[in-house]
Scaffold this active site. Structure first.
Site, short mmCIF file in Angstrom:
data_model
loop_
_atom_site.label_atom_id
_atom_site.label_comp_id
_atom_site.label_asym_id
_atom_site.label_seq_id
_atom_site.Cartn_x
_atom_site.Cartn_y
_atom_site.Cartn_z
N HIS A 9 -33.18 75.31 1.44
CA HIS A 9 -33.86 76.12 2.61
C HIS A 9 -34.97 75.29 2.90
O HIS A 9 -35.82 74.79 2.45
CB HIS A 9 -34.53 77.43 1.61
CG HIS A 9 -35.13 78.51 2.19
ND1 HIS A 9 -36.31 78.92 2.02
CD2 HIS A 9 -34.86 78.85 3.39
CE1 HIS A 9 -36.89 79.67 2.79
NE2 HIS A 9 -35.81 79.83 3.82
N HIS A 51 -41.64 77.19 10.78
CA HIS A 51 -41.34 78.70 10.40
C HIS A 51 -42.41 79.55 11.07
O HIS A 51 -41.89 80.45 11.57
CB HIS A 51 -41.30 78.75 9.11
CG HIS A 51 -40.71 80.22 8.55
ND1 HIS A 51 -41.79 81.16 8.39
CD2 HIS A 51 -39.79 80.75 8.55
CE1 HIS A 51 -41.44 82.25 7.97
NE2 HIS A 51 -39.98 81.96 8.06
#
Length: 239
Positions: A9, A51
């Site tokens: 991730h 992100h």
């Protein structure tokens, strides 16, 4: 569509600064075959790995990604907040990340992460850069608009729709976005929804699974891949 079983991730999971080249290198050293990371446009239209729409959580900068040029972002420290050992690690461009993935032999799940109001532009630009890369990759997004723009720009690239809980109209949403696979939250996954997606023949990946026993249970039930912050829980031969 072939997935690696275990996908790191945000490049390296919890083991390295998220969305960095350091994370990719660490994932490769662990034996990962697949990684996931986020791509967002900065002020000059260059896709970079980050992100959040704001800089404070992961970098030494302040303000928004959309207000910073790629040259300005390259001067920020995206490593120290994770650990001083990574001080000076920059927020890389998507091109740099894809080049490194190709060099390391990493399969990449590029999540299209638009800033507010930038769905179409981000889908278009990320797809254009991804299409020029030489490695194996998949595009994904929570934004159906971004996926549609990516499909128009690079129809040859495979795409996945990101959701939290799998909605009742998941087929219609996949069709509308041109997606060929579904990525869903493991926490919100039900046995009935999993069975429905698998029976329909669509690949399904689950995020973010940080216990090995949970991951193995999902894989045994037919999930194609798990996205995890803890790729170190598996050996290279198991990934």
């Amino acid at each position: 569509m072939i997935y690696p079983r275990i996908i790191a991730h945000r490049c390296g999971g919890a083991l390295a600064p998220e969305n960095t080249l350091a994370g990719l290198r660490l994932a490769a050293r662990l034996g990962c075959r697949g990684v996931e990371f986020d791509a967002m446009l900065c002020a000059d239209g260059v896709p970079v790995l980050i992100h959040d729409e704001t800089l404070e959580r992961t970098t030494s900068g302040r303000g928004t990604v959309a207000a910073m040029s790629s040259a300005q972002l390259a001067q920020l420290d995206a490593g120290r907040r994770h650990h001083p050992a990574f001080a000076g690690e920059p927020a890389p461009t998507l091109d740099a990340a894809l080049r490194l993935c190709a060099e390391l032999g990493l399969w990449a799940n590029v999540e299209i992460k638009p800033s507010a109001g930038q769905e179409l532009a981000t889908g278009d630009v990320v797809a254009r850069h991804a299409a020029a890369a030489s490695g194996k990759l998949l595009l994904s997004s929570f934004s159906a608009q971004a996926l549609g723009a990516a499909a128009a720009e690079a129809p040859q690239l495979r795409r996945a729709l990101l959701v939290e809980a799998i909605p009742a109209d998941w087929r219609e949403r996949m069709l509308a976005s041109g997606a060929l696979a579904l990525h869903a939250s493991a926490r919100a996954l039900t046995a009935a929804a999993l069975r429905e997606v698998r029976d329909a023949g669509f690949p399904l990946a689950c995020y973010t699974v940080n216990r090995r026993d949970d991951a193995e249970r999902l894989l045994a039930l037919g999930v194609n891949a798990v996205i995890t912050d803890r790729p170190d829980l598996w050996t290279a031969s198991e990934m």
